[in-house]
Design an enzyme around this catalytic site. Structure first.
Site, short mmCIF file in Angstrom:
data_model
loop_
_atom_site.label_atom_id
_atom_site.label_comp_id
_atom_site.label_asym_id
_atom_site.label_seq_id
_atom_site.Cartn_x
_atom_site.Cartn_y
_atom_site.Cartn_z
N ARG A 1 -19.94 48.10 25.74
CA ARG A 1 -18.77 48.97 25.50
C ARG A 1 -17.98 48.36 24.36
NH1 ARG A 1 -15.74 52.78 24.46
NH2 ARG A 1 -14.36 53.78 25.99
N GLY A 2 -18.00 49.03 23.20
CA GLY A 2 -17.36 48.48 22.02
C GLY A 2 -15.89 48.17 22.20
N GLY B 1 -18.49 63.13 23.14
CA GLY B 1 -19.37 64.28 23.26
C GLY B 1 -20.64 64.18 22.46
N ASP C 1 -14.40 47.02 24.68
CA ASP C 1 -14.16 45.80 25.45
C ASP C 1 -14.64 44.53 24.76
OD1 ASP C 1 -13.09 47.33 27.47
OD2 ASP C 1 -14.91 47.39 28.66
N THR C 2 -15.82 44.57 24.14
CA THR C 2 -16.45 43.31 23.72
C THR C 2 -17.00 43.29 22.30
OG1 THR C 2 -18.64 43.97 24.56
CG2 THR C 2 -17.15 42.88 26.12
N ARG C 3 -16.79 44.37 21.53
CA ARG C 3 -17.39 44.42 20.19
C ARG C 3 -16.96 43.24 19.33
NH1 ARG C 3 -19.77 48.10 17.24
NH2 ARG C 3 -19.26 49.77 18.67
N GLU D 1 -27.35 55.51 27.19
CA GLU D 1 -28.18 54.41 26.70
C GLU D 1 -28.82 53.66 27.86
OE1 GLU D 1 -26.46 51.52 24.13
OE2 GLU D 1 -26.34 52.86 22.41
#
Length: 613
Positions: free
Chosen positions: A20-21, A53, A23-25, A87
């Site tokens: 999840r970008g 979407g 949160d942790t990117r 994903e």
């Protein structure tokens, strides 16, 4: 989720990162991605945020399918992203149909929350159910979360992030080794020193199959020596020996004396690849297995099987012709990517491909880590006279009266007048006397270059070993503006030359022998200076050719640059391709084998170096 380049051009990867970008990117996932890349593991990490979407693209599906491992980073807001959930479904489908390995990481979340869809995961899924009105799709996501969270993985709350990342890298590296083909399998867990030989026709892929990128983290030190036969013919075995041990011991050992390197790897678990070798090179570089620590691995590649049988390797394997699929995968792994081709010139700052004077090519200094456009060799871009580096455009140089240019780092260590040179001269005299090289009557010292001397004289003074044999040395002419280490090595060389000629009287030695043994003394001078960090002298004993004892005449440790410069000066001596370089390599080999005293005595009696046994 982002590749070496971008998500628009997926290829074959070792690891696909699902995260999840939000949160942790820019935190944990970025650090993990960088660590994977630094350990030779190709990772795909999507660089782009996705609009709400938007469906998972075919490019990402292909990247997932072409990856060996999928690392899923579950975080607080993971389930709020439909993209992440889609994903995950694709990843688990590939796991069940293509036997891919899925590794979950629970980053600041409880595994039970993911597995049972509680907490933030339960709230996010309830929100999706109300908004999408597609209960079947939500149920698929729930099942995917339950399946993924039931797999063995890591919980971030149980360890510090650096330790966690290190454990993940080690686990993936080990799995990649165990799953590799029989051509590269090394039985990493065994504690014996194992030598493996790969043989086969040229171009079949022996070199690439021997590369160790994926499991280098399992060893204390690694070294890949490519084209050993060719390098040995150009620079000699001594050059390759130093290169081998400097890679194994790391940059911190770059100032270690050659003779003391032998014992250093004894306690280290090392991985060595010797590419394209013959019998002499194999024996000189690898020696016997007791030289390296338990668990070490030595991989040898050659075209002929007989050498491997004669040497008695533990395993001998014939390199088999790759299948079309494997060949394509190997090509994708090692060919130059667009990102690699678009590198910046260290001098002008332009992309190599963007410079009209030199599209798609560059020059690289053989010692300094520096790449630059070929046009800079002819466009007036200056190089430092002492270290040979080309500084970036706009960098200031010191221009001396005779036109030479010095970079500011070399200028800081340069000998600019006779008053600075005299203490160094006395240091070198003491150094030579400790080797029983006693000149007796002191030779006058003159610094030249300040009055615009003849350029050929200046060139000769910088390379004193190219003096005509038999010419008398009544005065030491030393070029001003040279670094202290270079000036000292030249003085040591000249002192040895004077001493030899006084002992020989009317006779003289060949350029190979006289120039070679004088360069050995210059080289030893550099080694002792770098090993001590101060001024030093050397004493020779019957038990060792080089025994060091400190005798400081200069306060303070050497700067990082001066030590690097000293290594560069040693490199110039080691890699000299002329007759004088050949003489140095032969002379230094004799000193290591027989000791300095015995070597010099043999030269004085026979005019030759001692014969190799």
């Amino acid at each position: 989720m982002a590749a070496a380049a971008s998500s628009s051009c997926p290829g074959s990867y070792d690891v696909f990162l699902n995260f999840r970008g939000k949160d942790t990117r820019y935190g944990f996932t970025a650090y993990l991605y960088e660590a994977l890349r630094n350990n030779g593991i190709e990772a795909f990490m999507d660089a782009n945020e996705v609009a709400k979407g938007e469906k998972i693209s075919q490019a990402l599906v292909t990247a997932i399918e072409n990856s060996m491992f999928c690392v899923v980073v579950f975080s607080e807001n993971y389930a709020s992203s439909i993209w992440c959930l889609d994903e995950l479904v694709t990843i688990l489908h590939c796991k069940n149909t293509m036997e891919q390995t899925v590794l979950p990481i629970f980053y600041n979340v409880d595994p039970s929350d993911v597995r049972e869809q509680k907490g933030s995961f339960g709230k996010a899924l309830n929100k999706h159910a109300k908004k999408l009105k597609e209960p079947q799709k939500v149920q698929i996501w729930k099942e995917a979360l339950t399946e993924a969270a039931s797999l063995s993985g890591w919980v971030s709350r149980n360890s510090h992030e650096p330790t966690l990342i290190k454990d993940i890298i080690a686990h993936i590296s080990k799995k990649m080794v165990c799953g590799s083909s029989k051509n590269t399998e090394l039985a990493i867990s065994a504690e014996d020193v194992v030598t493996v030989g790969n043989w086969g026709i040229g171009g079949i892929g022996k070199t690439n199959l021997a590369r160790y990128d994926h499991f280098s983290s399992q060893f204390d030190g690694c070294c890949f020596l490519e084209n050993v036969r060719e390098e040995s013919q150009k620079y000699g075995l001594l050059y390759l020996w130093r290169k081998l041990f400097y890679q194994l011991l790391g940059a911190s050992s770059s100032s270690t004396g050659f003779s003391s390197l032998k014992a250093r790897p004894h306690s280290k678990r090392v991985l060595i690849v010797l590419d394209d070798v013959d019998k002499e090179q194999l024996e000189f570089l690898a020696g016997n297995n007791h030289r390296f620590g338990p668990g070490s691995r030595i991989i040898v590649t050659t075209k002929g099987k007989l050498l491997l049988i004669t040497y008695g390797l533990n395993e001998i394997r014939e390199a088999e012709e790759l299948s079309v699929k494997s060949a394509i995968s190997l090509f994708q792994q090692y060919h130059h990517t667009e990102e690699q081709c678009c590198q910046l010139c260290d001098v002008c700052g332009y992309f190599f491909w963007a410079n009209p004077a030199c599209p798609m090519e560059h020059r690289a200094h053989p010692f300094w880590v520096q790449k630059y456009c070929p046009s800079h060799d002819n466009d007036g871009t200056p190089s430092c006279f002492s270290c040979e580096r080309k500084e970036p455009w706009g960098t200031r140089y010191k221009t001396l009266k005779d036109g030479r240019k010095l970079c500011l780092e070399c200028l800081e260590h340069a000998i600019m007048d006779i008053h600075e040179c005299q203490p160094l001269y006395h240091d070198v005299v003491t150094f030579c006397e400790s080797l029983n090289i006693v000149v007796g009557e002191q030779v006058p010292l003159v610094l030249v270059g300040t009055q615009g001397e003849n350029r050929s004289l200046i060139d000769m003074i910088r390379e004193p070993y190219k003096l005509v044999p038999g010419c008398k040395l009544t005065t030491f002419h030393i070029l001003y503006g040279l670094p202290r280490l270079l000036t000292g090595s030249i003085l040591a060389h000249l002192m040895m030359r004077v001493w030899l000629r006084r002992l020989l009287g009317g006779g003289f030695l060949t350029q190979h022998v006289e120039g070679g043994i004088c360069q050995v003394i210059a080289y030893i001078w550099l080694e002792t200076q770098l090993m001590s960090g101060y001024g030093s002298t050397v004493a020779s004993t019957s038990s060792s050719p080089l025994t060091l004892s400190s005798a400081s005449s200069r306060e303070g440790a050497r700067s990082k640059f001066e030590r690097k410069l000293g290594e560069f000066l040693k490199y110039l001596i080691e890699s000299d391709a002329s007759v004088y370089g050949d003489g140095f390599r032969a002379g230094y080999h004799s000193v290591l084998r027989y000791g300095l005293r015995t070597t010099v005595d043999h030269i004085l009696m026979t005019g030759r170096f001692p014969c190799r046994a």
